[in-house]
Design an enzyme around this catalytic site. Structure first.
Site, mmCIF file in Angstrom:
data_model
loop_
_atom_site.group_PDB
_atom_site.id
_atom_site.type_symbol
_atom_site.label_atom_id
_atom_site.label_comp_id
_atom_site.label_asym_id
_atom_site.label_seq_id
_atom_site.Cartn_x
_atom_site.Cartn_y
_atom_site.Cartn_z
ATOM 1 N N HIS A 440 0.844 -1.186 0.000
ATOM 2 C CA HIS A 440 0.000 0.000 0.000
ATOM 3 C C HIS A 440 0.889 1.249 0.000
ATOM 4 O O HIS A 440 1.768 1.387 0.859
ATOM 5 C CB HIS A 440 -0.879 0.048 1.256
ATOM 6 C CG HIS A 440 -2.066 -0.849 1.208
ATOM 7 N ND1 HIS A 440 -1.965 -2.224 1.252
ATOM 8 C CD2 HIS A 440 -3.397 -0.566 1.144
ATOM 9 C CE1 HIS A 440 -3.189 -2.750 1.215
ATOM 10 N NE2 HIS A 440 -4.077 -1.762 1.152
ATOM 11 N N ASN A 474 7.883 -4.074 3.145
ATOM 12 C CA ASN A 474 6.511 -3.754 3.526
ATOM 13 C C ASN A 474 6.230 -4.159 4.962
ATOM 14 O O ASN A 474 5.510 -3.466 5.664
ATOM 15 C CB ASN A 474 5.555 -4.481 2.582
ATOM 16 C CG ASN A 474 4.123 -4.010 2.750
ATOM 17 O OD1 ASN A 474 3.872 -2.857 3.052
ATOM 18 N ND2 ASN A 474 3.191 -4.921 2.557
#
Length: 603
Positions: A440, A474
């Site tokens: 994201h 991430n």
């Protein structure tokens, strides 16, 4: 079971008979399917006979430098580089003979085991079924013969079940700690360990495997590629191979010398109890799933011992051993009506923070919306896409710390945005069957505030808000900068506007022939401080050291606070007047300074 009395021996024999009976039942249930598979393998390759998902994972494991790997996999070659033998020898070092002893030192039998971390060994439950049997037994490394067929000097190490011990009878495995030094001063680290991979698909139906073992407690031996996988069950593999009693606990390898199973039982011939028609191993993916699920039950020190195993395995507690296909869901045109996106006045009427301006060359590369626009608006955030890279040039989000809602993550489904052509969005073709995360850019919880929190949560799962990031970037190293900055924003405001995106470079790695993977990511955070002044801080993080090998690489990231002007130079974006509100803009060189703790951030 510290002393194997007559009842204990009878109990152990009954357990082995039960395992063999269960293995035979699995074999019989698959008889028709096995016959069909054998016929198919005469005309088709393992890649065609096994499931598409497992076949895709297997292809991902192929080293592109091995020009013969694919030919072996499709059955057109049995040639190997000579280094294959050297790799097999290296894989043999962590394999040991287990000498099963009772409380007074009597030898009761033998098995095989192998190190899976620098401190933990894997074997069968029926070899070491409880902490007592482990406590009195020995792991004997280097129990083998040299080129002259003379015995090498074996090195014996004790088990330390008090430090770590985990076992399961159903999956017939035991994971136990081993002492760091033997009585003669030898170091366990000299023997290395076999990393375990959690993905299913490391070997396919019909593929050949090898086993390194201590048959009947004899010096180390290997059965090389005389063994073919005949069945794949949820937790077990069946294969034909040469093993003897004492081979229990041996590692089963594919052609890349990756461990695919833990050998544990023969499949008896129902017509002749002196013969076996196959052998059975427990799938490594199933063992790792169980270990991951048990991790929360251990103390901090024991969890630390598990860390290398689970880092190698790349599995999380409770996750499935086999990756599911990426789910793509169409939200429908109505979903996108009346979305206002990023608000430049979010920090107050006196503090306008507009979207960055792209240089003329970048403007020509903006992916156009079907209605003629250039900015994709979502709930509390906006995105501008690159036509050529199919990733965001930047994302811009407003975060209201006083209204944030901690909504749970929805099912892992993702969405193409119908407002721009799909050819400008990277989808499943980039993210499936590899170590890349769908990272994201706008963090999932950043826009999740106010009455529209649930809609914002779902909006973050658009491929437009996604960038390929190695999983360790991430999950492990991108600091929660916004949280720290929110805590230090003016208490009456608790608001932050954040811009995030990748750095596009011409030498970014080309992946799967059509995707260029960004090696660096940037972030610019803007707040109004307690003193009423604007603060704009910029951050840069690199993953260049991970991208050489997406399947096995693991390295260290560095996060830097850098001047806003540095981000502008790297990206071609113009952040208007933000550079004037940068606390380090005039003080530091282009490199900035390393961020190791939130307290290193200068606001």
């Amino acid at each position: 079971m510290s002393l194997l009395t007559e009842p204990c021996l009878k109990f152990l024999q009954e357990r082995l008979m039960t395992q063999q009976r269960d293995a035979l039942n699995r074999y019989i249930r698959r008889t028709r399917q096995r016959e069909k598979t054998q016929q198919e393998l005469l005309t088709r390759s393992s890649l065609e006979v096994d499931t598409p998902l497992r076949a895709a994972v297997r292809k991902e494991l192929i080293d592109p430098r091995d020009g013969l790997a694919m030919e072996r996999l499709i059955g057109e070659s049995d040639l190997f580089p000579i280094s294959y033998l050297e790799a097999g020898l290296k894989a043999s070092h962590p394999v040991c003979r287990i000498e099963i002893r009772d409380r007074i030192g009597r030898v009761l039998g033998h098995g095989t085991g192998f190190l899976v971390t620098p401190a933990l060994l894997l074997t069968n439950n029926h070899v070491l079924e409880d902490s007592d049997s482990a406590r009195f037994s020995l792991a004997q490394f280097n129990y083998e013969v040299d080129l002259n067929l003379m015995p090498r000097q074996a090195k014996s190490f004790r088990f330390i079940p008090e430090r770590f011990f985990l076992t399961d009878r159903k999956l017939d495995f035991t994971l136990v700690a081993v002492e760091e030094s033997s009585s003669d001063g030898s170091k366990l680290s000299e023997f290395g360990h076999l990393p375990l991979r959690g993905k299913s698909g490391k070997a396919l139906l019909g593929e050949y495997v090898s086993i390194i073992q201590h048959p009947s407690g004899a010096p180390k031996a290997v059965a090389i590629r005389e063994n073919r996988i005949t069945d794949v069950f949820d937790d077990f593999l069946h294969y034909t191979t040469d093993t003897l009693p004492g081979s229990s606990g041996s590692p089963v390898f594919n052609d890349d010398w990756l461990v695919i199973a833990l050998h544990h039982s023969g499949v008896p011939d129902p017509h002749d109890d002196t013969k076996y028609i196959a052998n059975e191993g427990i799938r490594i993916s199933s063992i790792l799933k169980f270990v991951s699920s048990q991790r929360p039950t251990f103390n901090a020190e024991q969890q630390q011992l598990l860390e290398p195993l689970l880092a190698d395995a790349a599995v999380k507690a409770g996750s499935a051993p086999e990756a599911e296909p990426l789910q793509v869901v169409d939200l429908g045109a109505e979903w996108y009506r009346n979305l206002t996106g990023y608000d430049p006045q979010f920090l107050g009427d006196s503090f306008e923070v507009p979207l960055p301006i792209l240089s003329p060359s970048l403007e020509a590369d903006i992916a156009p919306l079907k209605d003629g626009g250039r900015v994709l608006d979502y709930t509390h955030f906006s995105i501008v896409m690159s036509r050529s890279r199919r990733l965001a040039y930047y994302t811009a989000v407003n975060i209201d710390g006083s209204q944030l809602q901690n909504l749970s993550r929805n099912a892992d489904t993702w969405h193409f945005d119908p407002r721009i052509a799909q050819k400008y969005q990277c989808g499943p073709a980039l993210y499936e069957h590899n170590e890349l995360d769908r990272g994201h850019l706008v963090r999932r919880l950043d826009p999740v505030w106010g009455e529209a929190a649930a809609i914002a949560n779902e909006d973050t799962f658009h491929f437009t808000n996604c960038a390929p990031q190695h999983k360790y970037l991430n999950q492990r190293t991108w600091l929660d900068l916004e949280e720290y900055i929110l805590k230090n924003a003016g208490q009456s405001r608790l608001k932050v506007s954040v811009f995030t995106g990748p750095v596009f470079r011409g030498d970014d790695m080309l992946y799967r022939g059509k995707f260029r993977i960004p090696a660096e990511f940037w972030k610019v955070a803007v707040i109004v401080k307690e003193d009423g002044n604007l603060s704009a801080t910029a951050y840069l993080q690199t993953q260049k050291n991970l991208l050489d090998d997406l399947e096995f690489a693991y390295g260290q990231y560095k996060t830097y606070q850098v001047p806003v002007a540095v981000i502008e130079g790297l990206t071609g974006l113009d952040f208007n007047t933000l550079r004037q509100h940068d606390p380090i803009g005039r003080k530091e060189a282009a490199v900035g300074h390393l961020i190791e703790h939130p307290e290193d951030i200068r606001l």
